[in-house]
Design a protein around this motif. Structure first.
Motif, PDB file in Angstrom:
ATOM      1  N   GLU A 268       0.862  -1.086  -0.113  1.00 29.62           N
ATOM      2  CA  GLU A 268       0.250   0.331  -0.088  1.00 29.62           C
ATOM      3  C   GLU A 268       0.831   1.129  -0.029  1.00 29.62           C
ATOM      4  O   GLU A 268       0.518   2.071  -0.726  1.00 29.62           O
ATOM      5  CB  GLU A 268      -0.937   0.096   1.232  1.00 29.62           C
ATOM      6  N   ASP A 269       2.522   1.199   1.080  1.00 25.75           N
ATOM      7  CA  ASP A 269       3.186   2.506   1.050  1.00 25.75           C
ATOM      8  C   ASP A 269       3.564   2.647  -0.754  1.00 25.75           C
ATOM      9  O   ASP A 269       3.651   3.831  -0.634  1.00 25.75           O
ATOM     10  CB  ASP A 269       3.706   1.951   1.777  1.00 25.75           C
ATOM     11  N   ILE A 270       3.946   1.990  -1.127  1.00 24.61           N
ATOM     12  CA  ILE A 270       4.405   1.670  -2.462  1.00 24.61           C
ATOM     13  C   ILE A 270       3.567   2.206  -3.263  1.00 24.61           C
ATOM     14  O   ILE A 270       3.943   2.962  -4.122  1.00 24.61           O
ATOM     15  CB  ILE A 270       5.298   0.657  -2.935  1.00 24.61           C
ATOM     16  N   SER A 271       1.982   1.846  -2.875  1.00 30.70           N
ATOM     17  CA  SER A 271       1.226   1.928  -4.347  1.00 30.70           C
ATOM     18  C   SER A 271       0.957   3.568  -4.044  1.00 30.70           C
ATOM     19  O   SER A 271       0.355   4.172  -5.239  1.00 30.70           O
ATOM     20  CB  SER A 271      -0.199   1.427  -4.486  1.00 30.70           C
ATOM     21  N   LEU A 272       0.758   3.874  -2.962  1.00 31.16           N
ATOM     22  CA  LEU A 272       0.375   5.131  -2.795  1.00 31.16           C
ATOM     23  C   LEU A 272       1.694   5.952  -3.095  1.00 31.16           C
ATOM     24  O   LEU A 272       1.875   7.484  -3.568  1.00 31.16           O
ATOM     25  CB  LEU A 272       0.302   4.980  -1.727  1.00 31.16           C
ATOM     26  N   GLY A 273       3.040   5.954  -2.974  1.00 32.35           N
ATOM     27  CA  GLY A 273       3.936   6.445  -3.530  1.00 32.35           C
ATOM     28  C   GLY A 273       3.900   6.433  -4.892  1.00 32.35           C
ATOM     29  O   GLY A 273       4.297   7.823  -5.588  1.00 32.35           O
ATOM     30  N   ILE A 274       3.406   5.787  -5.470  1.00 33.10           N
ATOM     31  CA  ILE A 274       3.777   5.456  -7.121  1.00 33.10           C
ATOM     32  C   ILE A 274       3.038   6.629  -7.418  1.00 33.10           C
ATOM     33  O   ILE A 274       2.448   7.715  -8.326  1.00 33.10           O
ATOM     34  CB  ILE A 274       3.431   4.481  -8.070  1.00 33.10           C
ATOM     35  N   ASP A 275       1.432   6.818  -6.850  1.00 31.17           N
ATOM     36  CA  ASP A 275      -0.065   7.485  -7.586  1.00 31.17           C
ATOM     37  C   ASP A 275       0.460   8.599  -7.055  1.00 31.17           C
ATOM     38  O   ASP A 275      -0.037   9.583  -7.352  1.00 31.17           O
ATOM     39  CB  ASP A 275      -0.597   6.477  -6.422  1.00 31.17           C
ATOM     40  N   THR A 276       1.808   8.982  -5.964  1.00 31.42           N
ATOM     41  CA  THR A 276       1.478  10.519  -5.657  1.00 31.42           C
ATOM     42  C   THR A 276       2.731  11.258  -6.475  1.00 31.42           C
ATOM     43  O   THR A 276       2.170  12.101  -7.201  1.00 31.42           O
ATOM     44  CB  THR A 276       2.810  10.791  -4.151  1.00 31.42           C
ATOM     45  N   ILE A 277       3.237   9.963  -7.795  1.00 27.49           N
ATOM     46  CA  ILE A 277       3.933  10.651  -8.649  1.00 27.49           C
ATOM     47  C   ILE A 277       3.919  10.583  -9.660  1.00 27.49           C
ATOM     48  O   ILE A 277       3.978  11.748 -10.105  1.00 27.49           O
ATOM     49  CB  ILE A 277       5.902   9.213  -8.557  1.00 27.49           C
ATOM     50  N   LYS A 278       2.903   9.905  -9.905  1.00 30.76           N
ATOM     51  CA  LYS A 278       2.300  10.126 -10.807  1.00 30.76           C
ATOM     52  C   LYS A 278       1.037  11.419 -10.972  1.00 30.76           C
ATOM     53  O   LYS A 278       1.298  11.947 -11.892  1.00 30.76           O
ATOM     54  CB  LYS A 278       1.348   8.842 -11.094  1.00 30.76           C
TER      55      LYS A 278
END
Length: 450
Positions: A268-278
């Motif tokens: 979930e943390d990795i997914s949230l970080g990638i969503d933030t980058i996108k």
């Protein structure tokens, strides 16, 4: 022929005087005093006649010198009524006066011609004597540029524009300097050059003031345009792969083998970080794309447009917002037939932007009011104004609000007024601002009449 006769008359007088003196000397030497009764009066007569002859010529010369001293070149010496011996002299005086009148007329014509030229040019011209500071020449362009109707000495400028006075006095011949003055809460930039000239043993300093605000604005706009081209190109080339890579990583995270090997919380943390980058990458792309609009406008579709119709359309468009916020919109148009050659779609965009800014400026005022007006300033310029009684702006912001990226609002992108300025420059016009803190602002669109 007359001159020869005059010459012979003078020679005969001298010979007669010489003979009379010689005869008198012989008579005295021989003691024949009886004949001295004849020769002595002849000597006296000849001497008096020569003195009278020279006195007439001297009087004529004195009269001529007097006329030259007072520059009375219209004086005429009558040749026909003059004694024969003075006719050549008077004729010479008349010839000299005619030549002087011709030279004086040519100089006066050249002076008036130069005066007309200096009054027609847009460059302000000021000339003063260096030793006393006394103004010797000042043209209308300078008076209008500095808003000073009259100057007796250059030192009088110190009372009205002390900074400008100090710079002008210090400016050395051959130097050029950009100076700034404020007129009606509006900054005017001038290119000031100096030179020295000598006349009648006096040294004069000649100062030329050229309004370069519009030229500098156009140069500045082109510089920003080139910078934005480079920045948007580089930013989009760098950010687009990041957004694409974020999409790829987001899809990979959903594959079964990765989901099985990563703890749920970490996933979930990795997914949230990638969503933030996108999300930030897409936001930056959108932000950059908005600035590209500054460089997309290159051609105009101009037509003769009635200012009355343009104002009425804007009033209809903005009425719901104005009524909702209880803002009064006043339209002042003395000439209902006033028309301007413009691209109505682009200028509407400028006016809407200015009205939106004005609405924001007056929203907290007790009696909010916005005024639209238009007038013909001269045969070559038409002014369209958007005035408000809002909070106004401090002087240090007036020369920054048209710079791309600059905004006084937290949610502003800084593109609106930059776009307005570029649109006006494309119309061969300009946009300027006058503002006083606590009293309001006025945005002035200047259109050049064809």
């Amino acid at each position: 022929m007359i001159f020869n006769r005059y010459e012979w008359r003078l020679v005969l007088r001298v010979i007669l005087l010489f003979i009379a003196i010689t005869a008198t000397a012989i008579i005295v030497e021989r003691g024949i005093y009886l004949y001295a009764v004849i020769t002595v009066p002849l000597v006296v007569y000849s001497l008096l006649d020569l003195i009278r002859f020279n006195k007439k010529a001297q009087d004529e010369v004195n009269q001529f010198v007097e006329s030259i001293h007072y520059r009375d070149f219209s004086r005429h010496f009558d040749v026909r009524k003059a004694p024969n011996e003075l006719k050549p002299l008077r004729k010479g005086f008349n010839d000299i006066n005619t030549t002087f009148k011709l030279i004086s007329r040519e100089r006066e014509t050249q002076y008036h011609y130069l005066q007309k030229i200096l009054e027609l040019v847009d460059t302000g011209i000021l000339s003063y004597e260096q030793e006393t500071g006394e103004i010797s020449w000042i043209n209308e362009a300078f008076k209008n540029l500095i808003s000073i109707p009259y100057l007796k000495t250059i030192h009088s400028l110190n009372k009205r524009e002390p900074d400008l006075y100090a710079d002008v006095v210090k400016l050395k011949p051959g130097e050029a300097k950009v100076m700034t003055i404020t007129r009606d809460q509006q900054q005017i930039k001038m290119l000031v050059t100096a030179s020295i000239m000598r006349s009648d043993e006096k040294m004069y300093k000649l100062i030329a003031f050229q309004n370069v605000s519009e030229a500098l604005d156009e140069t500045e706009s082109k510089a920003w345009s080139k910078l934005l081209n480079v920045m948007t190109h580089e930013i989009m080339n760098s950010v687009a792969p990041i957004s694409s890579l974020a999409d790829t990583m987001k899809n990979r995270l959903q594959s079964p083998e990765i989901v099985a090997n990563i703890h749920g919380t970490d996933l979930e943390d990795i997914s949230l970080g990638i969503d933030t980058i996108k999300r930030r990458s897409e936001g930056l792309l959108k932000f950059t794309e908005s600035y590209r609009s500054l460089n997309k406008i290159t051609n105009l579709d101009t037509n003769k447009v009635l200012v009355r119709n343009m104002f009425e359309n804007l009033a209809s468009l903005m009425r719901p917002t104005l009524e909702k916020k209880n803002i009064e919109l006043e339209i002042i148009l003395r000439d209902p037939a006033l028309a301007i050659e413009l691209d109505v779609n682009l200028v509407d965009q400028v006016m809407i932007n200015l009205l939106v800014n004005a609405i924001e400026a007056v929203k907290d005022r007790e009696n909010p009011r916005i005024t639209l007006s238009a007038e013909v300033q001269s045969s070559s310029k038409t002014l369209v104004k958007v005035l408000d009684n809002g909070l106004g702006m401090p002087p240090e912001l007036l020369d920054k609000i048209f710079i791309p990226f600059f905004s006084t609002r937290k949610t502003g992108s800084g593109i609106g007024l930059s776009l307005c300025k570029q649109i006006m420059l494309l119309h061969k016009g300009n946009i300027q601002v006058q503002s006083t803190e606590g009293r309001g602002s006025a945005f002035i669109l200047t259109f050049t009449n064809n």
